[in-house]
Design a protein around this motif. Structure first.
Motif, PDB file in Angstrom:
ATOM      1  N   GLU A  73       0.823  -1.213   0.000  1.00 42.61           N
ATOM      2  CA  GLU A  73       0.000   0.000   0.000  1.00 42.61           C
ATOM      3  C   GLU A  73       0.858   1.264   0.000  1.00 42.61           C
ATOM      4  O   GLU A  73       1.809   1.381   0.767  1.00 42.61           O
ATOM      5  N   LYS A  74       0.493   2.205  -0.874  1.00 42.68           N
ATOM      6  CA  LYS A  74       1.231   3.460  -0.950  1.00 42.68           C
ATOM      7  C   LYS A  74       0.865   4.367   0.213  1.00 42.68           C
ATOM      8  O   LYS A  74      -0.292   4.461   0.609  1.00 42.68           O
ATOM      9  N   LYS A  75       1.891   5.043   0.744  1.00 37.65           N
ATOM     10  CA  LYS A  75       1.644   6.024   1.809  1.00 37.65           C
ATOM     11  C   LYS A  75       1.234   7.371   1.240  1.00 37.65           C
ATOM     12  O   LYS A  75       0.631   8.182   1.944  1.00 37.65           O
ATOM     13  N   ILE A  76       1.597   7.638  -0.002  1.00 36.08           N
ATOM     14  CA  ILE A  76       1.212   8.890  -0.650  1.00 36.08           C
ATOM     15  C   ILE A  76       0.661   8.581  -2.034  1.00 36.08           C
ATOM     16  O   ILE A  76       0.998   7.564  -2.641  1.00 36.08           O
ATOM     17  N   GLY A  77      -0.216   9.472  -2.532  1.00 40.92           N
ATOM     18  CA  GLY A  77      -0.841   9.257  -3.828  1.00 40.92           C
ATOM     19  C   GLY A  77       0.089   9.584  -4.993  1.00 40.92           C
ATOM     20  O   GLY A  77       1.195  10.096  -4.802  1.00 40.92           O
ATOM     21  N   ILE A  78      -0.396   9.319  -6.204  1.00 39.10           N
ATOM     22  CA  ILE A  78       0.417   9.507  -7.409  1.00 39.10           C
ATOM     23  C   ILE A  78       0.812  10.972  -7.581  1.00 39.10           C
ATOM     24  O   ILE A  78       1.982  11.291  -7.814  1.00 39.10           O
ATOM     25  N   GLU A  80       0.888  13.409  -5.381  1.00 38.05           N
ATOM     26  CA  GLU A  80       1.790  13.827  -4.308  1.00 38.05           C
ATOM     27  C   GLU A  80       3.186  13.236  -4.523  1.00 38.05           C
ATOM     28  O   GLU A  80       4.202  13.891  -4.300  1.00 38.05           O
ATOM     29  N   SER A 185       7.125   7.097   0.660  1.00 35.91           N
ATOM     30  CA  SER A 185       6.007   6.651  -0.173  1.00 35.91           C
ATOM     31  C   SER A 185       5.635   5.193   0.058  1.00 35.91           C
ATOM     32  O   SER A 185       4.534   4.769  -0.277  1.00 35.91           O
ATOM     33  N   TYR A 190       8.271   5.511  -7.192  1.00 37.49           N
ATOM     34  CA  TYR A 190       8.578   6.938  -7.182  1.00 37.49           C
ATOM     35  C   TYR A 190      10.085   7.191  -7.218  1.00 37.49           C
ATOM     36  O   TYR A 190      10.558   8.117  -7.882  1.00 37.49           O
ATOM     37  N   TYR A 245      -6.055  16.887  -3.262  1.00 35.65           N
ATOM     38  CA  TYR A 245      -5.314  15.631  -3.281  1.00 35.65           C
ATOM     39  C   TYR A 245      -4.189  15.635  -2.242  1.00 35.65           C
ATOM     40  O   TYR A 245      -3.644  14.609  -1.925  1.00 35.65           O
TER      41      TYR A 245
END
Length: 302
Positions: A73-78, A80, A185, A190, A245
């Motif tokens: 699971e990502k901690k930050i979105g795309i 961001e 992230s 990233y 976002y």
């Protein structure tokens, strides 16, 4: 220093040292031998051989979990994540201006017409960033995180920088930024993206600036890249803010500002880590190779 298993810690230290030595052999000793028998070409299959070799060696030395690198699971979105990529790039290129002044023409001497060949463009701009991020962030950094995130980021960045010999300063900082991005992230994608941007800029954009505008001052080229990165980060920030976002209050480059005080707290860890026989031998090898490489670079500039 929090309690750690010192035997396990020393084993990790020796593994890191062995990894460095084998990687240096991959880049420094094996290519000339294979070139002599006609199965190694620096501009085509050479990079693929080096990348494959260091990936196999690292996977043999350390547990390798590709699912954890890419699918957790990502901690930050795309949006961001891309914002942080360009934020870090703008800082990195500013540092590159300082580095180019400190080390003059010793740095970035390899940018030339041959780098626009499709094979080199693909290998350095795409394949190398993917493999190096898997090796140095996804495997090495991840395996060292049990000793603390700041420690893992610094050591993995140091090994990454040492593998680039006389370019240790800028590649160390690139490793710090990509390492922070990976930890922040929870995703390797990233840091791969940031590494790709750096390599693609060096293999194409700087050369294009040189040829199109006849600019010889590397500071101007890095300044242009800094401005582009800053503008991109600012636009993404504004878009993210308007689209909600991004939680603006949470926009912190938190790991970087915590690394220095954490470095002081972890000084006992570094002391034990650098007492390992594997690391000591790796450092001796690094200094020998770096001195030879610097001498070769200086000779080519005369």
């Amino acid at each position: 220093m929090e309690k750690i298993n010192q035997d396990d810690f020393r084993k990790s230290s020796n593994k890191v040292g062995l990894m460095f030595i084998l990687h240096m052999i991959s880049f420094g000793l094996v290519p000339p031998i294979l070139s002599e028998i006609g199965i190694y070409n620096q501009s085509t299959n050479g990079f693929l051989f080096n990348m494959g070799f260091i990936l196999i060696i690292t996977c043999l030395l350390f547990p390798c979990d590709f699912k954890k690198m890419f699918l957790r699971e990502k901690k930050i979105g795309i949006l961001e994540g891309i914002f942080y990529v360009f934020l870090f790039l703008s800082i990195y290129f500013l540092l590159a201006i300082l580095i180019s002044n400190l080390f003059s023409s010793l740095y970035f001497t390899s940018i030339g017409k041959k780098q626009l060949i499709a094979g080199i463009f693909i290998s350095r701009g795409i394949i190398v960033p993917i493999v190096e991020e898997i090796v140095y962030r996804g495997i090495l950094l991840e395996n060292l995180r049990k000793y603390g995130d700041a420690f893992a980021i610094v050591i993995s960045s140091l090994i990454f920088g040492m593998l680039h010999a006389h370019r240790i300063v800028d590649t160390f900082w690139a490793g710090i930024f990509t390492g922070v991005l990976y930890v922040k992230s929870n995703q390797l994608s990233y840091s791969i993206l940031m590494h790709m941007f750096i390599n693609l800029f060096f293999t194409s954009f700087i050369f294009w600036i040189k040829q199109s505008f006849l600019i010889e001052n590397i500071n101007i080229e890095f300044l242009i890249l800094t401005i582009i990165s800053m503008i991109t980060a600012f636009v993404l920030y504004i878009v993210a803010k308007r689209k909600n976002y991004l939680k603006i209050k949470d926009v912190k480059v938190f790991q970087i500002k915590e690394i220095i005080p954490q470095f002081k707290k972890d000084k006992e860890k570094y002391k034990i880590f650098f007492q390992g026989g594997g690391i000591i031998f790796a450092l001796i090898l690094f200094f020998i190779i770096t001195l030879i490489e610097i001498k070769l670079v200086i000779n080519t500039l005369k």
